[in-house]
Design an enzyme around this catalytic site. Structure first.
Site, PDB file in Angstrom:
ATOM      1  N   ASP A   7       0.818  -1.214   0.000  1.00 29.93           N
ATOM      2  CA  ASP A   7       0.000   0.000   0.000  1.00 29.93           C
ATOM      3  C   ASP A   7       0.850   1.262   0.000  1.00 29.93           C
ATOM      4  OD1 ASP A   7       0.802   0.052   2.685  1.00 29.93           O
ATOM      5  OD2 ASP A   7      -1.133  -0.606   3.435  1.00 29.93           O
ATOM      6  N   GLU A  18       2.549   5.955  -3.310  1.00 32.56           N
ATOM      7  CA  GLU A  18       3.494   6.844  -4.001  1.00 32.56           C
ATOM      8  C   GLU A  18       3.262   6.847  -5.509  1.00 32.56           C
ATOM      9  OE1 GLU A  18       4.891   8.917  -2.335  1.00 32.56           O
ATOM     10  OE2 GLU A  18       4.764   7.966  -0.386  1.00 32.56           O
ATOM     11  N   ASP A  41      -8.467  -4.499  10.263  1.00 35.30           N
ATOM     12  CA  ASP A  41      -7.189  -3.923   9.852  1.00 35.30           C
ATOM     13  C   ASP A  41      -7.128  -3.588   8.369  1.00 35.30           C
ATOM     14  OD1 ASP A  41      -6.303  -4.120  12.427  1.00 35.30           O
ATOM     15  OD2 ASP A  41      -5.134  -5.946  12.125  1.00 35.30           O
ATOM     16  N   GLU A  73      -3.620  13.342  -0.900  1.00 30.99           N
ATOM     17  CA  GLU A  73      -3.201  12.258  -0.015  1.00 30.99           C
ATOM     18  C   GLU A  73      -4.302  11.208   0.138  1.00 30.99           C
ATOM     19  OE1 GLU A  73      -0.489  11.260   2.023  1.00 30.99           O
ATOM     20  OE2 GLU A  73       0.529  12.473   0.517  1.00 30.99           O
ATOM     21  N   ASP A 123     -12.453  -6.760   7.465  1.00 29.99           N
ATOM     22  CA  ASP A 123     -11.359  -6.967   8.418  1.00 29.99           C
ATOM     23  C   ASP A 123     -11.066  -5.651   9.141  1.00 29.99           C
ATOM     24  OD1 ASP A 123      -8.764  -7.197   9.598  1.00 29.99           O
ATOM     25  OD2 ASP A 123      -8.310  -8.866   8.252  1.00 29.99           O
ATOM     26  N   HIS A 159      -1.575  15.435   5.342  1.00 28.51           N
ATOM     27  CA  HIS A 159      -1.713  14.128   5.984  1.00 28.51           C
ATOM     28  C   HIS A 159      -2.679  14.205   7.163  1.00 28.51           C
ATOM     29  CE1 HIS A 159       2.333  14.006   4.085  1.00 28.51           C
ATOM     30  NE2 HIS A 159       2.003  12.765   3.808  1.00 28.51           N
ATOM     31  N   HIS A 163       0.392   9.038  -6.404  1.00 29.36           N
ATOM     32  CA  HIS A 163       0.751  10.454  -6.466  1.00 29.36           C
ATOM     33  C   HIS A 163       1.183  10.828  -7.886  1.00 29.36           C
ATOM     34  CE1 HIS A 163       0.248  11.971  -2.498  1.00 29.36           C
ATOM     35  NE2 HIS A 163       1.142  11.195  -1.922  1.00 29.36           N
ATOM     36  N   ASP A 182      -3.660  -3.122  -2.214  1.00 28.51           N
ATOM     37  CA  ASP A 182      -3.093  -4.020  -1.213  1.00 28.51           C
ATOM     38  C   ASP A 182      -4.105  -5.066  -0.754  1.00 28.51           C
ATOM     39  OD1 ASP A 182      -1.301  -5.096   0.581  1.00 28.51           O
ATOM     40  OD2 ASP A 182      -1.546  -3.530   2.083  1.00 28.51           O
TER      41      ASP A 182
END
Length: 947
Positions: free
Chosen positions: A440, A445, A491, A468, A489, A536, A448, A479
């Site tokens: 991920d 990146e 997470d 972002e 999930d 961020h 971007h 991912d």
């Protein structure tokens, strides 16, 4: 999101609210007008939906069109022809003159044309308009439009500030931001004409004129400042916009798009040279090959490689994915011998792709993160090609390069970023694996790069947070899809959770898209100097809405909606509200059902992204002056009065100086003239206001009595000036020279030239002054028996004597000074480990009885970056370093009694608190970002410990 150990730079005061440069927030609701059918027999035409633009007559979004245009013309010409033919709708008088093609995206029958606005031939920052068309069966129709075309621009385009002056001021402003709140050995100038280390580390490149779309428009010179932060070692790639008539830097933000925003530091290596590197594709004997390697999680993966026929070695250059493999490849490069400052924004000399004697790469490539980086780049490339028909980051199949293993100060570097050319991955450290070790992060990146080649969202403020958010969304979507993890999930929403060597995923993750962030509870107003305006810090408000949508709609449809919104609807200055409208429009365009569109609306509403959300924020302090709309200038107080700079509501006017009573009574007074200059850094003692006025070639120090009267010019200089203070007609300031030299000067009543506290010596540095009862205190850098030493000196103006205070140790840096009738105070940092903690030190005026009223080594020590004192209290701006951006890590104000016996928070306000100025007793005024605007606020007593 890792924070620096402390904020080495003086804050660019002025809280940001909104979408980058122009703080444009389109909060208008959706207006719907029906287009009548032309005949009874055919089905009625779909309704045309129009979202009006903010501060412009051109619509922000038009949907539901089926309007024919020239099928034979080039797409850009057809798009401009449509806008020209419907001037009554778009209010764009001459599209062929004022809109230039940026790029055209073609997917099947769909054509999306991006057009860049120009005002009298000068590009408008963020001014882009998008026209969407369908072409099939020899016919072409326009289906919709969106973007920002600023119809209110009237500014002239003749610059009075020379290009070299703009470059110098941009570099100087960047240097001051990087190190202005600290005096360190890097400020030393060792030879006549030599620059300080801070000045040597930065260079500026003029990029031409641009119009910033504030009000009638602000003509600016765009300068890119590159180099290395001389204190932290972090790469510097700053976009600075200097007002082309006054020379004041009106806007600046970082162009480095990182996954965390900061990193850890170690020790500094020698710098590498810069030169274009030869790729394996340049070798005529090279051929495509297949191989394998182990990822850091132990999994074995296949790798696309190149076999060098001359050496028999295998290199991490993938030729299988690009159409033109003679020029374009996917390469993974060994940059482990290079410091991050050597690779940001340029190609480092002497690096090579990772190589192996066999097709199976071994432990060295695994440990470096090269296997992860190379495999993951291929996964991301394939995802965008298969799912969205996109051929590479630029859409044209150009090379994709990853630099792996870069260091900071020759040691660990825990960050990753896209610099406009390539992905750069840090080496990691004892706790974090190399940054390419999580798919991920690589997806983030590379996205971007895709954002830059589509909507090109300005990387500051809300548009930067949107940038972002989209990068996080696609990085995580790729991912979880590759891993087969369920969206249910707990997470699944974590970014970077696989990077930890010893800790669990939640302790390691950089962000969580399921953190439940909302605009009302979590959006934080900060300056562009802090996380580029919260890119961020505030991103999960928007990415969380997108992630909720993906959980409810499923990955395939949600991903298509977000990609379409990014590539066909969004434009550079879009904020959260425009982003919401773009996603809703993309869902409709893709044929989402009413139920599915309600899911999209519900997702954004759950995160507080609704029209007008910015108006629901509040504070616990008393507002003295609202919506300052300024940057690079602070506030001061004295004699029961405050003084600050303010622009107009849209930030388009040069700054003016105002003053008012600290108890809030009466009305603020306009102090400075309305002469087109920027009037900044004001100070007052309750009788007089002094300030700096930026002009095209120089700046003036001006003064005016609070009671009224003429404005007096005290001094003219070409150096930058900061830290202005005034007392009984004595004006104190710090000048920042072209060589990075820093000097504290003062003007007595009647003086036409300043006297310098260091005697004007080129080899001494004095900085960060304060004044009280005829005494000036300042930090001092001076040669010792070996190297340079730091101290705090007090100059008695009545006697001319100078007293250098004793030191408890050898400080690595000194911060702002403060002085009252009994003591001198300052910030000090002696910790070689550089934890970011700072001591608050006090001494008698004769230099004796030195002790820390807030010790640096204390477990809850402050991370001080600014300081102000009264007779009763010391107020410190503390910016706490942490592994994540959150409210608690932002600049907050803490107040100590002068003996250090009590410590309280000044205010429990959410958001950034900057530029404190003591009034009297325990009252403080400051710049506050709680509401998302720059508000000047006050409290007469501390708020306690804030829970």
């Amino acid at each position: 999101m890792r924070k620096p150990r402390h904020n080495q730079g003086r804050p660019a005061h002025g809280i940001t609210r909104g979408t980058g440069a122009a703080a444009l927030l389109a909060a208008a609701g959706l207006l719907i007008t029906a287009v009548p059918a032309q005949a009874a027999t055919p089905p009625p035409a779909p309704p045309v939906e129009v979202v009006p633009g903010e501060d412009t007559a051109t619509p922000a979004l038009v949907e539901g069109l089926k309007e024919p245009v020239d099928a034979e013309a080039a797409p850009a010409d057809a798009a401009r022809g449509h806008l020209e033919a419907r001037e009554s709708r778009y209010r764009i008088a001459e599209p062929r003159r004022d809109l230039t093609p940026v790029r055209t995206l073609k997917r099947g029958a769909d054509e999306t044309v991006r057009l860049q606005q120009r005002h009298r031939g000068v590009p408008v920052l963020g001014g882009q308009y998008v026209v969407r068309m369908e072409k099939s069966g020899g016919e072409r129709v326009v289906t919709g439009t969106s973007g920002k075309y600023f119809t209110g621009l009237t500014t002239g385009t003749e610059a009075t500030v020379a290009e070299d002056v703009a470059v110098r001021r941009a570099v100087s402003a960047t240097a001051a931001r990087l190190g202005g709140s600290r005096l360190t050995e890097a400020d030393a100038v060792r030879e006549e004409g030599e620059k300080s280390q801070k000045a040597r580390s930065l260079t500026g490149t003029a990029r031409g004129l641009v119009v910033i779309p504030r009000g009638e428009g602000v003509l600016a010179r765009h300068v890119t400042v590159r180099g290395t932060d001389p204190v932290t070692g972090e790469p510097v790639l700053e976009e600075v916009y200097v007002d082309a008539r006054s020379g004041f830097p009106v806007l600046r933000y970082s162009g480095i798009k990182s996954v965390t925003g900061a990193s850890r530091a170690a020790t500094r290596p020698e710098r590498a040279g810069a030169a274009p590197a030869a790729t394996a594709a340049d070798e005529p004997a090279a051929s495509a090959a297949k191989g394998s390697g182990l990822r850091l999680d132990g999994g074995k993966v296949d790798l696309e490689l190149t076999l060098d026929g001359a050496t028999g070695r295998y290199g991490m250059t993938d030729r299988s994915r690009m159409a033109d493999t003679t020029k374009n490849t996917l390469g993974t490069w060994d940059a482990s011998s290079h410091d991050v400052g050597d690779v940001a924004g340029r190609w480092p000399n002497g690096i090579r792709v990772f190589e192996s004697a066999t097709a199976e790469f071994g432990k060295a490539a695994t440990d470096a993160g090269a296997v992860d980086a190379h495999w993951a780049a291929g996964q991301v490339y394939d995802y965008f090609r298969k799912q969205h028909g996109r051929n590479g980051l630029d859409g044209r199949g150009s090379s994709v390069n990853s630099l792996v293993g870069v260091t900071l100060f020759g040691g660990s570097y825990v960050n990753a970023f896209w610099d406009g050319q390539k992905m750069v991955y840090g080496s990691g450290d004892e706790e974090f694996k190399p940054l390419a070790a999580d798919l991920d992060v690589v997806g983030h990146e590379m996205t971007h790069g895709i954002v830059e080649n589509t909507a090109n969202l300005v990387y500051a403020g809300q548009s930067g947070a949107l940038n972002e958010a989209v990068a996080d969304y696609f990085g995580n979507a790729i991912d979880v899809t590759a891993s087969g993890r369920s969206m249910d999930d707990p997470d699944a929403g974590l970014i970077g959770e696989d990077l930890c060597r010893t800790k669990g995923p939640r302790d390691c993750a950089l962000r969580d898209l399921d953190d439940g962030a909302t605009t009302s509870k979590n959006f934080l107003g900060v300056t562009f100097a802090t996380d580029n305006g919260g890119v961020h810090l505030n991103s999960t408000v928007f990415s969380g809405a997108l992630w909720d949508m993906r959980q409810d709609l499923g990955g395939e449809l949600a991903d298509r909606i977000v990609y379409k919104a990014l590539s066909e609807y969004m434009t550079p200055l879009d904020g959260f509200t425009e982003g919401r409208n773009a996603v809703l429009a993309a869902a409709r365009d893709l044929g989402a059902t009413a139920k599915q569109r309600n899911v999209v609306k519900r997702s954004f509403s759950a995160h507080g992204i609704v029209p007008g959300w910015e108006d629901a924020l509040g504070a616990d302090s008393d507002r003295l002056l609202g919506k300052l709309n300024t940057s690079g200038t602070g506030v001061q107080a004295g004699g029961g009065w405050w003084t600050a700079s303010q622009s107009n509501d849209d930030g388009s006017e040069p700054y003016s100086v105002y003053a008012g009573r600290a108890d809030g009574s009466g009305h603020p007074k306009l102090i400075s003239p309305n002469d087109g200059r920027f009037h900044v850094s004001p100070a007052t003692d309750g009788k007089t206001v002094v300030w700096a006025a930026y002009g095209a070639t120089s700046l003036d120090v001006l003064s005016r009595p609070l009671a009224g009267g003429p404005i007096k010019k005290l001094y003219t200089t070409t150096s930058d000036i900061s830290g202005l203070r005034v007392e009984n007609g004595v004006v104190v300031f710090e000048s920042y020279g072209i060589f990075g030299d820093r000097h504290v000067g003062y003007l007595r009543p009647g003086d036409t030239r300043p006297t310098y506290a260091d005697g004007g010596s080129f080899f001494l540095a004095t900085a960060l002054p304060s004044i009280s009862q005829g005494r000036i205190a300042y930090a001092k850098l001076y040669p010792g028996e070996t190297g340079y030493r730091l101290g705090v000196e007090v100059l008695d103006l009545g006697t001319g004597t100078k007293t250098l205070t004793g030191q408890l140790g050898e400080p690595q840096s000194l911060g702002q000074t403060g002085i009252n009738s009994q003591h001198v105070f300052w910030l000090t940092d002696e910790n070689l480990a550089d934890t970011g903690q700072a001591g608050v030190r006090r001494a008698d005026l004769d230099g004796r009885n030195v002790f820390d009223i807030a010790p640096e080594a204390k477990p809850r020590a402050l991370h001080g970056v600014d300081l102000t004192v009264s007779e009763d209290a010391v107020t410190v701006t503390s910016q706490t370093p942490d592994t994540q951006w959150r409210n608690e890590t932002l600049s907050k104000l803490w107040q100590l009694t002068t003996d250090g016996s009590r410590l309280d928070r000044v205010s429990c306000n959410r958001g950034e608190q900057l530029s404190p100025a003591a009034v009297s007793g325990r009252q403080v005024v400051w710049l506050d970002g709680t509401t998302g605007f720059t508000d000047l606020v006050t409290r007469t007593r501390p708020a306690g410990l804030c829970g």
